[in-house]
Motif scaffolding. Structure first.
Motif, PDB file in Angstrom:
ATOM      1  N   PRO A  51       0.830  -1.203   0.000  1.00  0.00           N
ATOM      2  CA  PRO A  51       0.000   0.000   0.000  1.00  0.00           C
ATOM      3  C   PRO A  51       0.869   1.260   0.000  1.00  0.00           C
ATOM      4  N   VAL A  52       0.292   2.367  -0.449  1.00  0.00           N
ATOM      5  CA  VAL A  52       0.973   3.654  -0.428  1.00  0.00           C
ATOM      6  C   VAL A  52       0.249   4.536   0.593  1.00  0.00           C
ATOM      7  N   TYR A  53       0.988   5.071   1.544  1.00  0.00           N
ATOM      8  CA  TYR A  53       0.448   5.969   2.552  1.00  0.00           C
ATOM      9  C   TYR A  53       0.987   7.371   2.286  1.00  0.00           C
ATOM     10  N   ASP A  54       0.101   8.295   1.913  1.00  0.00           N
ATOM     11  CA  ASP A  54       0.500   9.664   1.641  1.00  0.00           C
ATOM     12  C   ASP A  54       0.521  10.406   2.966  1.00  0.00           C
ATOM     13  N   ARG A  55       1.703  10.722   3.447  1.00  0.00           N
ATOM     14  CA  ARG A  55       1.848  11.397   4.742  1.00  0.00           C
ATOM     15  C   ARG A  55       2.250  12.867   4.573  1.00  0.00           C
ATOM     16  N   ALA A  56       2.018  13.380   3.365  1.00  0.00           N
ATOM     17  CA  ALA A  56       2.385  14.784   3.109  1.00  0.00           C
ATOM     18  C   ALA A  56       1.349  15.739   3.669  1.00  0.00           C
TER      19      ALA A  56
END
Length: 56
Positions: A51-56
């Motif tokens: 999975p990709v977690y966008d933490r921006a």
């Protein structure tokens, strides 16, 4: 593509490179070449479903 290198202090590490030759990521230093190869196989196996977690 993956490239395996011998570390100056001993051990092995790999780079994952894009088609244009740019380095995308690198591994930790493994104590054996076989362990570095196993790390590559783990990335190949796990990355497609990661999975990709966008933490921006």
């Amino acid at each position: 593509m993956f490239e395996i290198f011998r570390a100056k202090g001993g051990g092995y590490f790999w780079h994952l490179k894009a088609g244009n030759g740019e380095k995308l990521c690198h591994s930790e230093v493994y104590t054996t070449k076989q362990a570095a190869q196993a790390g590559i196989e783990a990335v190949k196996r796990i990355a497609p479903g990661a999975p990709v977690y966008d933490r921006a």
